[in-house]
Motif scaffolding. Structure first.
Motif, PDB file in Angstrom:
ATOM      1  N   HIS A  74      43.186  33.840  46.437  1.00 58.19           N
ATOM      2  CA  HIS A  74      42.638  33.355  45.423  1.00 58.19           C
ATOM      3  C   HIS A  74      43.281  32.153  44.561  1.00 58.19           C
ATOM      4  O   HIS A  74      42.834  31.858  43.579  1.00 58.19           O
ATOM      5  CB  HIS A  74      41.995  34.516  44.706  1.00 58.19           C
ATOM      6  CG  HIS A  74      41.564  35.742  45.408  1.00 58.19           C
ATOM      7  ND1 HIS A  74      40.352  35.278  46.090  1.00 58.19           N
ATOM      8  CD2 HIS A  74      41.885  36.977  45.489  1.00 58.19           C
ATOM      9  CE1 HIS A  74      40.049  36.467  46.945  1.00 58.19           C
ATOM     10  NE2 HIS A  74      40.984  37.376  46.392  1.00 58.19           N
ATOM     11  N   ASP A 117      40.697  34.573  37.597  1.00 58.58           N
ATOM     12  CA  ASP A 117      41.700  34.507  36.706  1.00 58.58           C
ATOM     13  C   ASP A 117      41.248  35.309  35.419  1.00 58.58           C
ATOM     14  O   ASP A 117      40.187  35.122  35.068  1.00 58.58           O
ATOM     15  CB  ASP A 117      42.026  33.014  36.452  1.00 58.58           C
ATOM     16  CG  ASP A 117      43.124  32.991  35.358  1.00 58.58           C
ATOM     17  OD1 ASP A 117      44.233  33.217  35.556  1.00 58.58           O
ATOM     18  OD2 ASP A 117      42.523  32.460  34.144  1.00 58.58           O
ATOM     19  N   ASP A 136      41.450  29.001  43.453  1.00 59.22           N
ATOM     20  CA  ASP A 136      40.457  29.044  42.394  1.00 59.22           C
ATOM     21  C   ASP A 136      41.170  28.975  41.092  1.00 59.22           C
ATOM     22  O   ASP A 136      40.720  28.207  39.938  1.00 59.22           O
ATOM     23  CB  ASP A 136      39.841  30.432  42.331  1.00 59.22           C
ATOM     24  CG  ASP A 136      39.065  30.407  43.523  1.00 59.22           C
ATOM     25  OD1 ASP A 136      38.551  29.414  43.851  1.00 59.22           O
ATOM     26  OD2 ASP A 136      38.546  31.480  43.847  1.00 59.22           O
ATOM     27  N   ALA A 137      42.403  29.339  40.805  1.00 57.02           N
ATOM     28  CA  ALA A 137      43.192  29.224  39.578  1.00 57.02           C
ATOM     29  C   ALA A 137      43.619  27.803  39.457  1.00 57.02           C
ATOM     30  O   ALA A 137      43.822  27.444  38.346  1.00 57.02           O
ATOM     31  CB  ALA A 137      44.305  30.315  39.454  1.00 57.02           C
ATOM     32  N   GLY A 153      43.379  28.302  34.715  1.00 58.24           N
ATOM     33  CA  GLY A 153      43.951  29.450  35.332  1.00 58.24           C
ATOM     34  C   GLY A 153      45.423  29.646  35.068  1.00 58.24           C
ATOM     35  O   GLY A 153      46.212  30.209  35.876  1.00 58.24           O
ATOM     36  N   THR A 154      45.778  29.280  33.781  1.00 57.76           N
ATOM     37  CA  THR A 154      47.539  29.427  33.394  1.00 57.76           C
ATOM     38  C   THR A 154      47.954  31.058  33.704  1.00 57.76           C
ATOM     39  O   THR A 154      49.104  31.060  34.252  1.00 57.76           O
ATOM     40  CB  THR A 154      47.809  29.107  32.006  1.00 57.76           C
ATOM     41  OG1 THR A 154      47.374  27.762  31.733  1.00 57.76           O
ATOM     42  CG2 THR A 154      49.147  29.531  31.483  1.00 57.76           C
ATOM     43  N   THR A 155      47.338  31.932  33.598  1.00 57.48           N
ATOM     44  CA  THR A 155      47.516  33.283  33.478  1.00 57.48           C
ATOM     45  C   THR A 155      48.043  33.685  35.191  1.00 57.48           C
ATOM     46  O   THR A 155      49.140  34.128  35.349  1.00 57.48           O
ATOM     47  CB  THR A 155      46.451  34.274  33.143  1.00 57.48           C
ATOM     48  OG1 THR A 155      46.308  34.057  31.696  1.00 57.48           O
ATOM     49  CG2 THR A 155      46.982  35.711  33.248  1.00 57.48           C
ATOM     50  N   THR A 156      46.986  33.354  36.077  1.00 53.83           N
ATOM     51  CA  THR A 156      47.369  33.405  37.576  1.00 53.83           C
ATOM     52  C   THR A 156      48.289  32.473  37.803  1.00 53.83           C
ATOM     53  O   THR A 156      49.294  33.070  38.787  1.00 53.83           O
ATOM     54  CB  THR A 156      45.948  33.117  38.122  1.00 53.83           C
ATOM     55  OG1 THR A 156      44.739  34.243  37.824  1.00 53.83           O
ATOM     56  CG2 THR A 156      46.261  33.303  39.715  1.00 53.83           C
ATOM     57  N   LEU A 157      48.385  31.412  37.550  1.00 55.47           N
ATOM     58  CA  LEU A 157      49.579  30.674  38.070  1.00 55.47           C
ATOM     59  C   LEU A 157      50.848  30.822  37.806  1.00 55.47           C
ATOM     60  O   LEU A 157      51.747  30.760  38.725  1.00 55.47           O
ATOM     61  CB  LEU A 157      49.118  28.914  37.448  1.00 55.47           C
ATOM     62  CG  LEU A 157      47.896  28.150  38.092  1.00 55.47           C
ATOM     63  CD1 LEU A 157      47.577  27.190  37.400  1.00 55.47           C
ATOM     64  CD2 LEU A 157      48.017  27.816  39.573  1.00 55.47           C
TER      65      LEU A 157
END
Length: 424
Positions: free
Chosen positions: A138, A71, A141-142, A110-114
């Motif tokens: 992945h 992330d 992991d976020a 991991g806000t961006t990836t979520l």
């Protein structure tokens, strides 16, 4: 706790420049890194400004696999961890891995990836039934913030204590406080500690819009963050990271390390009052400051610089001014105080660590960053908030404070390393 804890390495990823040198150059120049939001179309939102990091991960040593897997917040943490390691001169192959630990702060993980994955899986929210076949391998992991600590631990092979501290906007101070305590009590000799957050996403912008916490000064983004100014109207959302090498002082001296400063005191309190509201008297912040000073046996009058939380909201700046007056007494009217959020915005859980980087560099270079955009001081914020231009001030003791949603109030004191007595 009689083991002293030293900062021997600093790494920064911040708006306006990646690396501690670019970061410090921006601060002392008084330039701002706030701008119109560019990561996505900001037109639907009330606040359309942010302090974004111009970050090309491959230029900072991340491999294609790391870029895909990590992330954005984890990328920031890893890059700043590598910088602080190089800065410290530590040879981790010579360390005992079980005596080396990690403490990372983050408010939103991991806000961006979520958000990116949700938009892909739901066809931008158009369907409620999600096809698991499209899930990134992945994503876990976020979803689990503890992955931040795991990624930093992998950088050095640290096998000691590892944790993520998530206390909202004080996370970056509290992660350092936790790491300091582990070294002081003897549970570790070296800690990689700091914080990372990358909250600039539609969901975060919408949430702060809803409570009108962020500035709507969209016509002048570079002047939108105005802590302690009469015309302030909210903070500017940001992203960033800062990581540090912390060592037991004797350990650092034995290898001839450069010491930026000692973490001489730390305390955290909660007002148990309101999720977003603050009591105007600032009593809980004042108590955290008082305890942090007492822990380091520091006279309030010896504080040479205060790094304020200084978010630029109406209630925070009044609350903080009252806390300084209560905790520091008459000295509050003489000590220089400033908010670097005026230049690099508010990166939520990361900002406390980024501000400690500024404090350590203020000790190092004998200069105090300014509060940018402070042209009309609020009569209720009547202290020396160092308007617009950096100030050369040789300081031996620095205080940094943080205030977070949920009522968290934290304070940390950095002190210059005492001179060693020469042998007779």
């Amino acid at each position: 706790m009689n083991r002293q804890v030293a900062i021997t390495g600093i790494g920064v990823v911040a708006p306006g420049g990646v690396g501690k040198k670019a970061f410090w150059d921006l601060l002392v120049s008084g330039r701002t890194a706030t701008r119109t939001l560019s990561f996505f179309d900001p037109s639907p939102f009330r606040s359309q400004i942010a302090a974004e990091v111009d970050f090309a991960p491959e230029r900072h040593g991340l491999t294609p696999r790391e870029i895909r897997r990590l992330d954005r917040a984890a990328q920031f943490a890893v890059v700043s961890a590598r910088e602080c390691l190089a800065d410290s001169g530590l040879e981790f192959a010579e360390l005992r891995p079980e005596r080396t630990g990690v403490s990372v702060g983050s408010a939103v993980g991991g806000t961006t990836t979520l958000e990116r994955e949700y938009l892909a899986l739901s066809d931008s929210g158009r369907t409620w039934e999600l096809d698991a076949g499209y899930i990134s391998p992945h994503l876990f992991d976020a979803f689990v913030p503890s992955s931040l600590a795991a990624e930093v631990a992998r950088v050095v092979g640290a096998e000691g204590p590892a944790a993520v501290v998530s206390t909202g906007c004080t996370s970056g101070l509290d992660s350092l406080g936790y790491a300091r305590d582990l070294i002081a009590e003897g549970s570790a000799d070296v800690m990689l500690a700091g914080a990372a957050d990358t909250p600039i996403s539609p969901i975060a912008v919408a949430c702060f819009d809803a409570i009108k916490a962020t500035s709507p000064r969209n016509d002048a983004p570079e002047h939108a963050s105005r802590p302690f100014d009469r015309t302030r109207n909210g903070f500017v959302l940001a992203e960033g990271a800062a990581m540090f090498v912390l060592e037991e002082l004797g350990h650092a001296r034995a290898r001839g390390a450069h010491v930026y400063g000692l973490i001489s005191g730390y305390a955290t309190r909660c007002n148990a009052y309101h999720m977003t509201g603050l009591k105007p008297d600032g009593r809980e912040m004042a108590e955290a400051i008082r305890h942090a000073l007492e822990e380091g046996r520091t006279d309030p009058a010896s504080v040479g610089y205060v790094n304020a939380h200084g978010s630029g909201t109406k209630q925070n700046d009044r609350h903080e001014t009252a806390a300084f007056k209560t905790a520091l007494g008459d000295h509050a009217r003489h000590v220089p105080i400033s908010s670097i959020k005026s230049m690099i915005g508010h990166s939520l859980g990361a900002i406390g660590s980024i501000e400690i980087a500024a404090c350590a560099l203020a000790l190092e270079y004998g200069a105090v960053p300014p509060t940018a955009n402070l042209h009309e001081p609020d009569p209720e914020c009547d202290l020396d908030y160092v308007p617009n231009e950096a100030r050369e001030v040789a300081v031996d003791t620095v205080l940094s404070v943080g205030s977070g949603f949920g009522g968290f109030q934290s304070a940390m004191v950095l002190a210059r390393e005492p001179r060693q007595e020469s042998a007779a």
